[in-house]
Design a protein around this motif. Structure first.
Motif, short mmCIF file in Angstrom:
data_model
loop_
_atom_site.label_atom_id
_atom_site.label_comp_id
_atom_site.label_asym_id
_atom_site.label_seq_id
_atom_site.Cartn_x
_atom_site.Cartn_y
_atom_site.Cartn_z
N LYS A 129 0.84 -1.21 0.00
CA LYS A 129 0.00 0.00 0.00
C LYS A 129 0.87 1.25 0.00
CE LYS A 129 -4.11 -1.52 2.57
NZ LYS A 129 -3.50 -2.26 3.70
N MET A 130 0.55 2.17 -0.89
CA MET A 130 1.30 3.42 -1.01
C MET A 130 1.30 4.19 0.31
SD MET A 130 2.31 6.02 -3.56
CE MET A 130 1.29 6.64 -4.81
N ALA A 134 3.82 2.94 2.82
CA ALA A 134 5.19 3.33 2.44
C ALA A 134 5.44 4.78 2.82
CB ALA A 134 5.39 3.12 0.94
N HIS A 138 11.15 7.57 -2.19
CA HIS A 138 9.98 6.91 -2.75
C HIS A 138 10.06 7.10 -4.27
CE1 HIS A 138 5.47 6.81 -3.60
NE2 HIS A 138 5.77 5.61 -3.16
N SER A 173 4.58 1.32 -3.93
CA SER A 173 4.96 1.33 -2.51
C SER A 173 6.44 1.01 -2.29
CB SER A 173 4.09 0.34 -1.73
OG SER A 173 4.50 -0.97 -2.05
#
Ligand code: PLP
Length: 379
Positions: free
Chosen positions: A305-306, A309, A334, A356
């Protein structure tokens, strides 16, 4: 000379006028001539500058090359290489590529009629599927950014020779401490010196290193004609950084290994990208062409999941959230929204760069502090 001795001594001479052991900063744009054309080898600092000359010699020595050329950034170095080509020429490049390289290829040089293929080189035999009579350049980055794929340089060099192509290796991630592309058959080594080579996050610079005189002449012509050269102050900082390259890289590798193992055993981590793992797709090639595996690691959290992260990145204390890599301090990033935002999502996903993914540039701090920081950030 062994590598560490080279890092300190090779290519650099004490200053002939004063004996200064460290290369002076020749902060000058021009040089006095006794009579027109009668000078001491220096006419104008875009063309030559003594501080830059020493740095170029040091870089050539470290990469087992003959000539070094420095540029105002890694991108300016890349720019100079592609400027050797003409409209209609084609380049075969890896699909897991530094975002800025992808951007200059597709947004600038494609407009000048040069065609780029972005392909997987995990199996180098794939390269030959894209070679035709217009192909001029093979562009290889290994380990790749940010997925730490490994490309077989020797194998790529054999393909380049067979089809009369020039092989360029972006050696930014590995540095000559870990791998020597010219020894493995590459024609041009390219560096963002901004990263490990400078090593202190205080300068932006690039370089090209070659063995061949004719190739050097072409690139030196472009360096001077296009003018993307660095100033002497920055060259001085680079010369200073190079003297500890071997010490820094040794610690980057030690810390990188410890963190890769830690993450691999972490219950909240789904996957870790690091070429030192035996189950890494091209571990055998990495072992063969690299001295050790470096300090770059990427990982994906379970659930992919973004938001997870992003929250992890916000919680880091020692790993500073920043672009770039290769400095003494640890950084985290990222790629999907930072370094690789210029690559369309569809292209990214094809190469396996998920939303992520977290990338770490492991610094040279004490490992206990870095592990504790990961522990609290991942939770
Ligand atoms: C940073 C980087 C570049 C570009 O270099 P700059 O010095 O930022 O212009 C090229 N290739 C790789 C692998 C890089 O990490």
């Amino acid at each position: 000379m062994k590598f560490g001795t080279k890092a300190i001594h090779a290519g650099v001479e004490p200053d002939p006028t004063t004996g200064a052991i460290m290369t002076p900063i020749y902060q000058t744009s021009t040089y006095v001539q006794r009579s027109p054309g009668d000078h001491k080898g220096y006419e104008y600092s875009r063309t030559h500058n003594p501080t830059r000359t020493q740095l170029q010699n040091a870089l050539a020595a470290l990469e087992n090359g003959k000539h070094g050329l420095c540029f105002a950034s890694g991108m300016a170095a890349i720019d100079a290489v592609v400027k050797m080509l003409s409209p209609g020429d084609e380049v075969i490049s890896t699909n897991d590529l530094y975002g800025g390289s992808y951007r200059i290829f597709t947004k600038i040089f494609q407009n000048y009629g040069i065609k780029f293929h972005f392909i997987s080189m995990a199996d180098i035999n794939n390269i030959e599927n894209y070679v035709n009579e217009n192909t001029k350049l093979l562009w290889v980055e290994t380990p790749t950014n940010p997925l730490l794929n490994i490309i077989d340089i020797k194998g790529a060099a054999a393909i380049a020779r067979k089809h009369n192509l020039k092989l360029v290796v972006d050696n930014t991630f590995a540095t000559p401490y870990l791998q020597l592309p010219l020894d493995l058959g590459a024609d041009i080594v390219m560096h963002s010196l901004t990263k490990y080579m400078g090593g202190h996050s205080d300068v932006v610079m690039g370089a090209l290193i070659v063995k061949d005189d004719e190739l050097h002449e072409k690139l030196a012509f472009i360096q001077n004609a296009s003018g993307g050269t660095p100033g002497p102050q920055d060259c001085f900082l680079l010369l200073r950084g190079l003297k500890t390259l071997h010490l820094r890289m040794q610690r980057h590798c030690e810390n990188g290994r410890a963190i890769a193992q830690y993450l691999k055993n972490h219950p909240k981590v789904e996957k870790v990208f690091w070429p030192g793992f035996e189950d890494h797709h091209n571990h055998a090639i990495a072992k063969n062409q690299m001295r050790d595996f470096g300090g770059m690691i990427s990982f994906v959290l379970k659930g992919d999941k973004m938001e997870d992260a992003i929250q992890t990145l916000e919680r880091f204390k020692f790993f500073a959230l920043a672009e770039s890599l290769g400095g003494v301090e640890s950084l985290c990033g990222h790629p999907a929204s930072m370094t690789h935002a210029s690559i369309p999502r569809e292209e990214r996903m094809k190469g396996g760069l998920s939303d992520s993914l977290i990338r770490l540039s492991v610094g040279v701090e004490d490992i206990e502090d870095l592990i504790a920081d990961l522990e609290q950030a991942i939770g």
